[in-house]
Design a protein around this motif. Structure first.
Motif, mmCIF file in Angstrom:
data_model
loop_
_atom_site.group_PDB
_atom_site.id
_atom_site.type_symbol
_atom_site.label_atom_id
_atom_site.label_comp_id
_atom_site.label_asym_id
_atom_site.label_seq_id
_atom_site.Cartn_x
_atom_site.Cartn_y
_atom_site.Cartn_z
ATOM 1 N N PRO A 63 -18.020 8.888 12.466
ATOM 2 C CA PRO A 63 -16.645 8.496 12.826
ATOM 3 C C PRO A 63 -15.815 8.031 11.635
ATOM 4 C CG PRO A 63 -18.239 6.883 13.606
ATOM 5 C CD PRO A 63 -19.017 8.065 13.143
ATOM 6 N N ASN A 64 -16.409 7.300 10.686
ATOM 7 C CA ASN A 64 -15.632 6.823 9.546
ATOM 8 C C ASN A 64 -15.164 7.979 8.676
ATOM 9 O OD1 ASN A 64 -15.933 4.128 10.272
ATOM 10 N ND2 ASN A 64 -17.831 3.900 9.120
ATOM 11 N N PHE A 65 -16.047 8.927 8.429
ATOM 12 C CA PHE A 65 -15.686 10.096 7.633
ATOM 13 C C PHE A 65 -14.571 10.888 8.303
ATOM 14 C CE2 PHE A 65 -16.255 14.647 6.772
ATOM 15 C CZ PHE A 65 -16.156 14.664 5.384
ATOM 16 N N GLN A 66 -14.727 11.168 9.607
ATOM 17 C CA GLN A 66 -13.731 11.963 10.312
ATOM 18 C C GLN A 66 -12.436 11.205 10.496
ATOM 19 O OE1 GLN A 66 -13.916 15.158 10.868
ATOM 20 N NE2 GLN A 66 -11.819 15.136 11.644
ATOM 21 N N ARG A 67 -12.513 9.876 10.599
ATOM 22 C CA ARG A 67 -11.284 9.082 10.718
ATOM 23 C C ARG A 67 -10.430 9.236 9.467
ATOM 24 N NH1 ARG A 67 -13.549 4.489 11.301
ATOM 25 N NH2 ARG A 67 -13.936 4.777 13.522
ATOM 26 N N ASN A 68 -11.076 9.265 8.306
ATOM 27 C CA ASN A 68 -10.324 9.487 7.067
ATOM 28 C C ASN A 68 -9.732 10.889 7.016
ATOM 29 O OD1 ASN A 68 -10.849 6.910 6.042
ATOM 30 N ND2 ASN A 68 -12.782 7.533 5.130
ATOM 31 N N MET A 69 -10.485 11.879 7.494
ATOM 32 C CA MET A 69 -9.962 13.238 7.540
ATOM 33 C C MET A 69 -8.770 13.330 8.491
ATOM 34 S SD MET A 69 -11.723 15.201 5.469
ATOM 35 C CE MET A 69 -11.418 16.860 6.077
ATOM 36 N N ASP A 70 -8.864 12.638 9.638
ATOM 37 C CA ASP A 70 -7.764 12.649 10.606
ATOM 38 C C ASP A 70 -6.512 11.990 10.032
ATOM 39 O OD1 ASP A 70 -9.332 13.944 12.462
ATOM 40 O OD2 ASP A 70 -9.906 12.125 13.535
ATOM 41 N N LEU A 71 -6.701 10.903 9.281
ATOM 42 C CA LEU A 71 -5.549 10.238 8.665
ATOM 43 C C LEU A 71 -4.903 11.151 7.634
ATOM 44 C CD1 LEU A 71 -3.764 7.767 8.262
ATOM 45 C CD2 LEU A 71 -5.467 6.877 6.641
ATOM 46 N N TRP A 72 -5.703 11.859 6.883
ATOM 47 C CA TRP A 72 -5.172 12.820 5.919
ATOM 48 C C TRP A 72 -4.372 13.906 6.639
ATOM 49 C CZ3 TRP A 72 -8.583 16.707 2.718
ATOM 50 C CH2 TRP A 72 -7.778 17.345 1.756
ATOM 51 N N SER A 73 -4.927 14.402 7.750
ATOM 52 C CA SER A 73 -4.216 15.411 8.545
ATOM 53 C C SER A 73 -2.885 14.872 9.060
ATOM 54 C CB SER A 73 -5.095 15.858 9.711
ATOM 55 O OG SER A 73 -4.416 16.766 10.542
ATOM 56 N N SER A 74 -2.868 13.613 9.495
ATOM 57 C CA SER A 74 -1.623 13.010 9.977
ATOM 58 C C SER A 74 -0.585 12.927 8.860
ATOM 59 C CB SER A 74 -1.896 11.610 10.538
ATOM 60 O OG SER A 74 -2.731 11.671 11.682
ATOM 61 N N GLN A 75 -1.034 12.614 7.650
ATOM 62 C CA GLN A 75 -0.110 12.542 6.521
ATOM 63 C C GLN A 75 0.487 13.914 6.207
ATOM 64 O OE1 GLN A 75 -2.771 10.873 3.642
ATOM 65 N NE2 GLN A 75 -2.414 8.764 4.273
ATOM 66 N N ILE A 76 -0.344 14.962 6.330
ATOM 67 C CA ILE A 76 0.149 16.320 6.091
ATOM 68 C C ILE A 76 1.191 16.698 7.137
ATOM 69 C CG2 ILE A 76 -0.506 18.762 6.072
ATOM 70 C CD1 ILE A 76 -3.231 17.836 4.930
ATOM 71 N N HIS A 77 0.890 16.425 8.404
ATOM 72 C CA HIS A 77 1.846 16.765 9.460
ATOM 73 C C HIS A 77 3.091 15.890 9.391
ATOM 74 C CE1 HIS A 77 -0.543 19.804 11.375
ATOM 75 N NE2 HIS A 77 -1.585 18.997 11.455
ATOM 76 N N PHE A 78 2.957 14.685 8.856
ATOM 77 C CA PHE A 78 4.141 13.858 8.619
ATOM 78 C C PHE A 78 5.074 14.537 7.618
ATOM 79 C CE2 PHE A 78 5.824 10.788 5.454
ATOM 80 C CZ PHE A 78 6.846 10.254 6.217
ATOM 81 N N LEU A 79 4.503 15.109 6.548
ATOM 82 C CA LEU A 79 5.326 15.812 5.563
ATOM 83 C C LEU A 79 5.986 17.040 6.185
ATOM 84 C CD1 LEU A 79 3.075 15.618 2.369
ATOM 85 C CD2 LEU A 79 5.240 14.425 2.772
ATOM 86 N N TYR A 80 5.220 17.794 6.976
ATOM 87 C CA TYR A 80 5.822 18.932 7.678
ATOM 88 C C TYR A 80 6.956 18.467 8.584
ATOM 89 C CZ TYR A 80 2.300 22.514 6.497
ATOM 90 O OH TYR A 80 1.510 23.436 5.857
ATOM 91 N N GLY A 81 6.668 17.426 9.391
ATOM 92 C CA GLY A 81 7.673 16.938 10.331
ATOM 93 C C GLY A 81 8.928 16.461 9.631
ATOM 94 N N CYS A 82 8.767 15.763 8.494
ATOM 95 C CA CYS A 82 9.935 15.305 7.748
ATOM 96 C C CYS A 82 10.718 16.485 7.189
ATOM 97 C CB CYS A 82 9.500 14.374 6.616
ATOM 98 S SG CYS A 82 9.125 12.700 7.177
#
Length: 214
Positions: A112-131
């Motif tokens: 879970p800790n490893f994937q949580r970091n991957m999910d946060l990275w994915s959220s940051q990428i989609h934040f850039l797309y969304g912006c």
């Protein structure tokens, strides 16, 4: 409702809606009018809800319509540049997406800790797309509604002097956000594809409830 959202949720759903409203206000009324004065509690709450709805709509459109061809292009580039970890070319986009998501679900359960970091990275990428989509759309809509453009031909969007610098600046920010998202998404897709063929269990050990402290 808003207090239950975590940071990843705000990155995906909330902040892009706020970027849309801000870009629209800046190009419609200018910096001074948009940034002067304050809002009360009720107005602030209303704006936050509007931003969440707008951000959710932008994110949904992005994932449903825009991100799929982007991912297909990135995977095509990875197939040619890094053929070893590439997914079987006989598999369809839907099958590859299912395999990727299934492996994510397994990692989320086992690591879970490893994937949580991957999910946060994915959220940051989609934040850039969304912006990128939100600022671009807000800049164009606000520009069309501004007094300098209203009632004139469409080419005034680019060439009307009043508010032109603000419009160009927001378009530049939108393009930079899109380029940043594409660059990070390229790296993330490589990670995802490599992890599909990698046994991370031998490399990762996360504490379990039955583990005793060292």
């Amino acid at each position: 409702m808003l207090e239950k959202l975590n940071f990843s949720d705000l990155l995906r759903y909330g902040f892009s809606g706020g970027a849309l409203l801000l870009a629209l206000a800046l190009t419609r009324t200018g910096f001074d009018a948009a940034l002067s004065g304050g809002v009360g509690l009720s107005e602030g709450t209303g704006l936050a809800l509007v931003a969440m709805v707008a951000g959710s709509f932008i994110y949904t459109l992005h994932r449903a319509l825009l991100h799929r061809p982007i991912v297909q292009f990135i995977r095509w580039c990875l197939d040619h540049q890094y053929p070893t970890p590439a997914l079987p070319k006989s598999d369809s986009f839907l099958i590859n997406t299912y395999k990727r998501d299934y492996v994510r679900w397994v990692r989320r359960s086992k690591h879970p800790n490893f994937q949580r970091n991957m999910d946060l990275w994915s959220s940051q990428i989609h934040f850039l797309y969304g912006c990128a989509w939100a600022i671009g759309a807000g800049a164009v809509i606000g520009r069309l509604l501004s007094p300098a453009i209203r009632g004139h031909d469409w080419h005034y969007l680019l060439f009307a002097v009043e508010g032109r610098a603000t419009f160009y600046l927001l378009v530049l920010v939108s393009l930079l956000s899109l380029l940043g998202a594409l660059f990070q998404d390229y790296i993330a897709q490589y990670y995802d594809r490599t992890l599909l063929t990698t046994d991370v269990s031998k490399d990762l050990h996360e504490p379990k409830p039955t583990d005793e402290p060292a």
